[in-house]
Design an enzyme around this catalytic site. Structure first.
Site, short mmCIF file in Angstrom:
data_model
loop_
_atom_site.label_atom_id
_atom_site.label_comp_id
_atom_site.label_asym_id
_atom_site.label_seq_id
_atom_site.Cartn_x
_atom_site.Cartn_y
_atom_site.Cartn_z
N ARG A 93 -4.62 -14.18 -4.75
CA ARG A 93 -3.80 -13.84 -3.58
C ARG A 93 -2.57 -14.76 -3.42
O ARG A 93 -1.47 -14.26 -3.13
CB ARG A 93 -4.63 -13.86 -2.28
CG ARG A 93 -5.69 -12.77 -2.22
CD ARG A 93 -6.18 -12.52 -0.80
NE ARG A 93 -5.27 -11.68 -0.05
CZ ARG A 93 -4.49 -12.08 0.92
NH1 ARG A 93 -4.51 -13.34 1.29
NH2 ARG A 93 -3.69 -11.24 1.54
N TYR B 268 0.62 -12.28 -3.83
CA TYR B 268 1.26 -11.89 -2.55
C TYR B 268 1.99 -13.05 -1.90
O TYR B 268 2.47 -12.91 -0.78
CB TYR B 268 0.21 -11.39 -1.55
CG TYR B 268 -0.72 -10.33 -2.08
CD1 TYR B 268 -0.26 -9.06 -2.38
CD2 TYR B 268 -2.08 -10.60 -2.27
CE1 TYR B 268 -1.11 -8.08 -2.86
CE2 TYR B 268 -2.94 -9.63 -2.74
CZ TYR B 268 -2.45 -8.38 -3.03
OH TYR B 268 -3.29 -7.42 -3.50
N CYS C 95 -2.91 -20.80 -18.45
CA CYS C 95 -1.69 -21.12 -19.19
C CYS C 95 -0.54 -20.22 -18.75
O CYS C 95 -0.02 -19.41 -19.53
CB CYS C 95 -1.95 -21.05 -20.68
SG CYS C 95 -2.72 -22.57 -21.21
N GLU D 108 -11.38 1.81 8.95
CA GLU D 108 -11.82 1.33 7.63
C GLU D 108 -11.49 -0.14 7.44
O GLU D 108 -10.74 -0.50 6.51
CB GLU D 108 -11.12 2.15 6.53
CG GLU D 108 -11.33 3.64 6.64
CD GLU D 108 -10.41 4.43 5.71
OE1 GLU D 108 -9.44 3.85 5.17
OE2 GLU D 108 -10.66 5.61 5.53
N GLY E 91 -5.88 -2.32 8.24
CA GLY E 91 -4.67 -3.12 8.15
C GLY E 91 -4.61 -4.18 9.24
O GLY E 91 -3.55 -4.73 9.51
N1 LLP Z 1 -8.35 1.82 3.94
C1 LLP Z 1 -7.51 2.09 2.92
C2 LLP Z 1 -7.18 3.48 2.59
C3 LLP Z 1 -6.96 1.03 2.20
O1 LLP Z 1 -6.12 1.29 1.20
C4 LLP Z 1 -7.29 -0.30 2.54
C5 LLP Z 1 -6.74 -1.41 1.78
C6 LLP Z 1 -8.18 -0.54 3.60
C7 LLP Z 1 -8.70 0.57 4.28
C8 LLP Z 1 -8.61 -1.90 4.02
O2 LLP Z 1 -7.54 -2.67 4.49
P1 LLP Z 1 -7.78 -4.11 5.11
O3 LLP Z 1 -8.61 -3.96 6.36
O4 LLP Z 1 -8.54 -4.92 4.12
O5 LLP Z 1 -6.43 -4.65 5.38
N2 LLP Z 1 -5.40 -6.95 -1.95
C9 LLP Z 1 -4.55 -7.00 -0.76
C10 LLP Z 1 -4.88 -5.95 0.22
C11 LLP Z 1 -4.84 -4.56 -0.38
C12 LLP Z 1 -5.34 -3.54 0.55
C13 LLP Z 1 -5.53 -2.24 -0.13
N3 LLP Z 1 -6.02 -1.26 0.75
C14 LLP Z 1 -4.64 -8.39 -0.14
O6 LLP Z 1 -5.31 -9.24 -0.72
O7 LLP Z 1 -4.03 -8.66 0.88
#
Ligand code: LLP
Length: 411
Positions: free
Chosen positions: A305, A309, A335, A266, A225
């Site tokens: 995105r 979002y 469309c 992660e 995150g």
């Molecule tokens: N670990 C878990 C359990 C997750 O659900 C996620 C993301 C991550 C790691 C990786 O998070 P990151 O480092 O990428 O923030 N599509 C959305 C983001 C959805 C994230 C879903 N889970 C966007 O484009 O902002």
């Protein structure tokens, strides 16, 4: 890294990529991925660190190979991701499967693949205890901390479907004891785009409190995150500061727990967002009564995105960088309303110009679809000035071949 616009040499390389591989096009810069990885390793400076790359952010096969060479492991959310990571050479014990709401069959498949599993639902935990009491599993908790970012990507709060509530821990312990289960790890993920390191540290304290209630853990997994910068005045998670505070807390926990645990993160976005560029061609400039549209040869079928979002992605006019600044609303050819940017000041945009969306590495291509019966674009990798095609564009025929074959077979 702080937000930066592509320098002259990157712009030239991107234009070369467009010339060789056509548009629209996703391009990824390996140097950025490497330097973000280095930053992460330095920030959490401990030999116990295990970085499980969240491949959902960008799961291209060649990118996965590079991640493996960098020593990264994998965070997978579906059996599809598990199998792809296996195909890319990751051993099973380096793949952490943290799904949400998947079927018992999918869990069974993960067991057969011998990957590590985090469970985020009490009934699934009970299922494991009844059917596979000898397989150690991790538990994904919901710490009920409101992460930052858009509501769609904030997942640690009380109404979220993710994780097992910390208020249900007595039930977790009851299941674990009566079914003689082995809990190998505690996991959390509070959402994407966390702005405040304090939020993260607060949630970590909750995880430590939970972990104390389980003996014989092997790992603590703090998810991800980490926020990246999307425009010049945007803030990013101060990973170095977080690392300094966090690593001390983690060391202190391990010594009070009496065991050296693996420290898992992660990251997805942090590693790949700023490495990615999405290149498109401008079809038309359309002046309406109220708005000057730059209409591009793409849409939310390729890059969703901004619409999904409300994400802000900076846009660079690669072919007219010195044009006089004018205001444009950038929209696509789908469309439906597919607005990429509203009232954006850009160097004059002309039909045929090539625009480049920045920060397109994470959740760009992987969220693309074939909506409106349009093929997904190609992906290229830029590494030490070399451009390689790592995924060709889909052809028109591919879009209906399998359906046509099924129709032929069934008639
Ligand atoms: N670990 C878990 C359990 C997750 O659900 C996620 C993301 C991550 C790691 C990786 O998070 P990151 O480092 O990428 O923030 N599509 C959305 C983001 C959805 C994230 C879903 N889970 C966007 O484009 O902002």
């Amino acid at each position: 890294m702080p937000f930066t616009y592509p320098d002259d040499s990157t712009r030239t390389t991107l234009l070369r990529a467009a010339e060789s591989h056509g548009l629209p096009l996703y391009a990824y810069d390996m140097a950025t991925i490497r330097s973000q990885h280095q930053r992460f390793v330095r920030a959490f400076n401990t030999p116990k660190l295990r970085i499980h790359y969240a491949m959902k952010a960008l799961s291209n096969f060649t990118i996965l190979q590079h991640m493996r060479k960098l020593g990264l492991r994998i965070d997978a959310v579906s059996i599809g991701e598990v199998l792809k990571a296996r195909a890319a050479g990751f051993p099973p014990d380096e793949i952490l499967f943290t799904p949400s709401g998947v079927s018992p069959d999918e869990y069974e498949r993960a067991i057969r693949e011998r990957v590590r599993i985090n469970i985020d639902n009490l009934d699934a935990l009970e299922y494991f205890g009844v059917h596979h009491p000898n397989i150690p599993v991790g538990i994904r908790i919901n710490p009920h901390v409101m992460g930052g970012g858009h509501s769609k990507i904030s997942v640690g709060h009380i109404d979220s479907k993710f994780g097992i509530s910390i208020h249900q821990l007595p039930l977790v312990r009851r299941l674990v004891q009566s079914l003689h289960m082995r809990i190998a790890g505690i996991h959390m993920h509070t959402g994407s785009d966390i702005l405040d390191t304090q939020v993260f540290l607060r949630a970590s304290d909750i995880l430590f409190d939970v972990a104390r209630q389980f003996e014989d853990l092997q790992y603590l997994d703090f998810g991800s995150g980490f926020k990246v910068a999307y425009h010049p005045n945007d803030i990013e998670t101060d990973i170095e500061e977080l690392g300094r505070h966090f690593t001390d807390k983690f060391e202190a926990f391990c010594s009070s727990y009496g065991k050296e645990l693996e420290l898992i993160f992660e990251p997805g976005k942090f590693l790949v967002s700023q490495a990615g560029y999405f290149l498109v061609r401008v079809n038309w400039i359309k002046q309406t009564t109220s708005t000057r549209f730059a209409l591009i040869d793409s849409g939310f079928n390729h890059f969703i995105r901004p619409m999904f979002y409300g994400a802000h992605h900076e846009i660079v006019n690669l072919t007219n960088p010195d044009g006089k600044p004018r205001v444009y609303t950038v929209a696509g050819y789908i469309c439906e309303t597919d607005t990429f940017a509203v009232n954006r000041l850009l160097p004059e945009v002309r039909p045929g110009d090539i625009l480049c969306f920045l920060n397109a590495g994470a959740y760009g291509y992987v969220m693309a679809s074939q909506y409106n019966t349009r093929p997904r674009p190609a992906e290229v990798l830029i590494d030490r000035d070399e451009i390689s095609l790592i995924n060709p564009a889909e052809s028109w025929e591919e879009l209906w071949q399998r359906e046509m074959q099924a129709h032929v077979n069934s008639s």
